[in-house]
Structures are given as C-alpha cells and as structure tokens.
Design an enzyme around this catalytic site. Structure first.
Site, PDB file in Angstrom:
ATOM      1  CD  GLN A 145     -59.290  15.502  32.871  1.00  0.00           C
ATOM      2  OE1 GLN A 145     -58.605  14.493  32.700  1.00  0.00           O
ATOM      3  NE2 GLN A 145     -60.607  15.460  33.002  1.00  0.00           N
ATOM      4  CB  SER A 164     -45.455   5.478  18.232  1.00  0.00           C
ATOM      5  OG  SER A 164     -46.153   5.579  19.447  1.00  0.00           O
ATOM      6  CB  THR A 166     -48.352   5.322  12.495  1.00  0.00           C
ATOM      7  OG1 THR A 166     -48.700   4.353  13.502  1.00  0.00           O
ATOM      8  CG2 THR A 166     -48.736   4.791  11.133  1.00  0.00           C
ATOM      9  N   GLY A 167     -46.960   7.475  14.122  1.00  0.00           N
ATOM     10  CA  GLY A 167     -46.690   8.141  15.387  1.00  0.00           C
ATOM     11  C   GLY A 167     -47.704   9.216  15.686  1.00  0.00           C
ATOM     12  CE1 TYR A 172     -47.746   0.459  18.536  1.00  0.00           C
ATOM     13  CE2 TYR A 172     -48.163   1.675  20.554  1.00  0.00           C
ATOM     14  CZ  TYR A 172     -47.466   1.518  19.369  1.00  0.00           C
ATOM     15  OH  TYR A 172     -46.492   2.419  19.025  1.00  0.00           O
ATOM     16  CB  SER A 173     -48.738  -2.050  25.851  1.00  0.00           C
ATOM     17  OG  SER A 173     -48.456  -1.453  27.115  1.00  0.00           O
ATOM     18  CG  ASN A 174     -47.552   4.004  24.034  1.00  0.00           C
ATOM     19  OD1 ASN A 174     -46.821   4.388  23.136  1.00  0.00           O
ATOM     20  ND2 ASN A 174     -48.874   4.023  23.920  1.00  0.00           N
TER      21      ASN A 174
END
Length: 393
Positions: free
Chosen positions: A169, A104, A344-345, A203-205
C-alpha cells in the site's frame, strides 16, 4: 527460483482496495483490435512467424494490453515486432522503439560495474562486505563479516529480500515516495537471515541494493553515475537511463499497468519514484539498447576475461527448467540446443525478459502489464525469448 522478480510482491492484493482506472476496458486485450505486427528494421529477412504468434497471444488470450520483441542478429540486422496497444485509453499502438522500465535487468548493469571495479583491483570478490561497508549489515543473524561480495552478486548471501516486507500500500498509495538504500536494507535486516551465507541460493533484491552502496563507497559516486560512465556512454545506449528520483519515462513509451485481482480494469502506474528498485531494479531502457548491452557483455567489451568468467560461473537455482545464476547474469537451456544468457525483470507496469547467445543472437521482450498478468503471460514471455532465439539461428 520464481519465474519473475516482482518489485512489489503483493501489489495486486493491495491495489484491489484502491480506485482503478475507469478508462481501461473490461477486456483490454480483446478491445485492442487486431494486434499489429510492426517491423522497425527489416535488414534481417527471417520471418519469425512463431515469435509473432506468441506476441499476438500475449495481447489476446493472455491479457496484456501490448507487447514487443526486438531481435538483433549479428551480420543480419534487427527486427522489431509489436502487438496490441501502448495506451488503453487512446488505443495508440505499441511503438517498436519504445522505452520502458526494465526491472531486475538493472542487476546485470550493477554487477558489471562491480566486476569492472574487481578488474581494477578496487574490490575483491571473496572478501567480506564488511571491508567496504563496515557495520552496515548487522542484525537478526545477518552479518556483513560473514558475507562476501561474490555471495551478494550470486544471490547466496542469505540476506532477506526487502520487497517481501515493504507494505504494498505504501508504494501504490504514495508512488512518489523517495527510498534511501539504507532504509531498504534496514527493512531486510529487521528479519532473520534466510540461511548461512554460501550454503543455499535464494533471490533477494537486498543483495543488489547493497551492491549499489558498495559501488558508491568505493568510487565516491552514486551507482547510477558509474553505470552511466562505464556502460551507457561507452556503448551509446541513448535510450537507457538511471532515473534516480525522476518518476517519468522519457521519450516514446507505453503506459504501464497493474491489474488488481477480481477487477476488469487496470491501474496506471507508469509514473512512480524508482528509488524503490534502485540498483536492484530502477533502470529504463529499450529493446535495442538491452540487446546491445548483453551483446557487448558476452563479446567481452565490458569486462576482462577473468571477470566475465566469474560472472558466467553459475550455480543451480532449483528451477526445473535448468535456470542457473551467475553474478547478475542467468543462463537457461534453449529448446533448439545450447543455452542463452540474460535476465528477466519486473517493475510496476512492465514485465521484461532478455537473452543473448555467444554467436550473436539477442532478444528483448516487454509486456506493459505487471503485476496482475496471467500465468499464461509469464509462460509466453519466457517462450517469446527462447522461440525468437531459436528462429534466429
């Protein structure tokens, strides 16, 4: 705010049912032998004793195979420190100049390009996303007519995080699958919005996948092309890349591992298609390059003053440690006084953290185990950055 932003939230549970790399020892941290404490550039004469102790702890009691920290201090130079191994099979030590997936931290690069376009009057922060991406954000209460560009970058849009709904998966069993941004956004829009835009923080990607789509719509180029042209090339970030569909990490790099719960082995996921992270988390870099990037950003070499002020205008995240979020940039208080800026990531195989101060101290840290690391690893990754920044004073 969670300490980390995971590329695959429940990947460990899914990995537990899969075949795990038999090459990994029962306790890879202890099997690594005496952790190294290498120095790449010793122009900075600071000892960084506490930082080195945390590095050793990361690769012993915390359980990561390897870790590194690179410190860069203006007018004093660089120090690169490592511990543990890059490969649990060959026992090769972690190389100080390693490249790795930064997860991120990609968001700061993406936000920087958007804000450059704001400075060029090609994007406005406080207009609806709908102006640039008509009809793209629709469904289950999610509506691009109600969400501004600023809310995307500040994580206040209310858009669901697609990574909470992407079956783990699918990524583990099919690591080379290509994901279109529209498909990732579609996964999010199948679910109700989290809150009315602008009223909360979460937080939302998905926000940064949409930001990447916004860059492409406005410029006519993929977000990676614009990051390369506007950031990577001008700063000479030779270890940094936006890999697109390429599953490889070029140059010297460690293996990246996932540890399923209840297992003594590690699953190697160094290679996978990074389009699952895209403009929210798909980039590759090194400690040296990330330090140079955040240093240039804070020094005003990438953004005009108005846009840099906007990026650094934060709101609380609800985290008790005081973490606040701007536009793709976090701030956090330092135990020795003042605060630092960074991000951070997390990606499959790598956990990263970086921080920089206005007076020229910069630190980037990496461990090659994620997800599946212990809570102690999470805590020590945070401590690694703050300790090094304080020792660098």
């Amino acid at each position: 705010m969670p300490r980390r932003t995971r590329v695959i939230g429940a990947v460990c549970a899914a990995a537990a049912a899969l075949t795990v790399s038999a090459a990994a020892p029962a306790n890879p941290a202890h099997a690594a032998g005496t952790p190294a404490a290498a120095t790449d550039t010793a122009t900075d004469t600071t000892s960084y004793d506490d930082t080195r102790r945390i590095l050793r702890r990361l690769t012993t009691t915390d359980g990561a195979p390897g870790a590194l920290a690179e410190v860069d201090v203006r007018h004093r130079g660089r120090t690169a420190m490592t511990s543990g191994v890059a490969d649990v099979t060959t026992r090769a030590p972690m190389a100080p100049a390693s490249r790795f997936r930064v997860g991120s931290m990609t968001k700061t690069f993406t936000a920087t390009v958007v804000l450059q376009l704001v400075g060029e009057h090609r994007i406005a922060l406080d207009v609806p996303v709908e102006r640039y991406l008509p009809g793209v954000i629709r469904g289950n209460g999610n509506d691009g007519r109600d969400i501004t560009v600023r809310q995307l970058l500040q994580q206040t849009s209310g858009l669901p995080d697609f990574l909470e709904h992407l079956t783990p998966q699918r990524v583990i069993e099919n690591p080379f699958t290509h994901y279109e941004p529209e498909d990732l956004v579609g996964l999010a829009l199948d679910h109700p919005r989290q809150f009315e835009p602008g009223t909360e923080w979460k937080y939302s990607n998905t926000n940064y996948i949409v930001a990447g789509m916004l860059i492409e719509k406005v410029t006519g180029n993929p977000y990676g092309t614009e990051i390369e042209r506007r950031v990577i090339q001008p700063l000479g970030l030779h270890d940094t890349s936006v890999p697109g569909d390429d599953p490889r990490i070029p140059g010297t790099h460690p293996r990246g591992y996932v540890k399923p719960p209840g297992s003594s082995g590690l699953l190697d996921r160094t290679a996978y298609n990074p389009t699952v992270g895209g403009s929210a988390g798909g980039m590759i870099s090194s400690g040296r390059d990330i330090n140079r990037f955040y240093g240039a950003l804070l020094d005003g070499r990438l953004l005009r003053p108005a846009e840099l002020r906007a990026m650094k205008t934060t709101r609380p995240t609800g985290n008790p440690n005081g973490r606040a979020y701007g536009l793709g940039l976090e701030s956090l208080p330092l135990p020795c006084g003042g605060l630092f800026w960074g991000h951070t990531g997390d990606s499959l195989g790598f956990q990263t953290a970086a921080g920089a101060t206005r007076d020229g101290r910069r630190v980037t840290a990496m461990a090659n185990l994620d997800p599946g690391g212990t809570e102690a690893q999470d805590d020590d990754m945070d401590a690694l950055v703050t300790t090094a920044l304080c020792e660098a004073r």
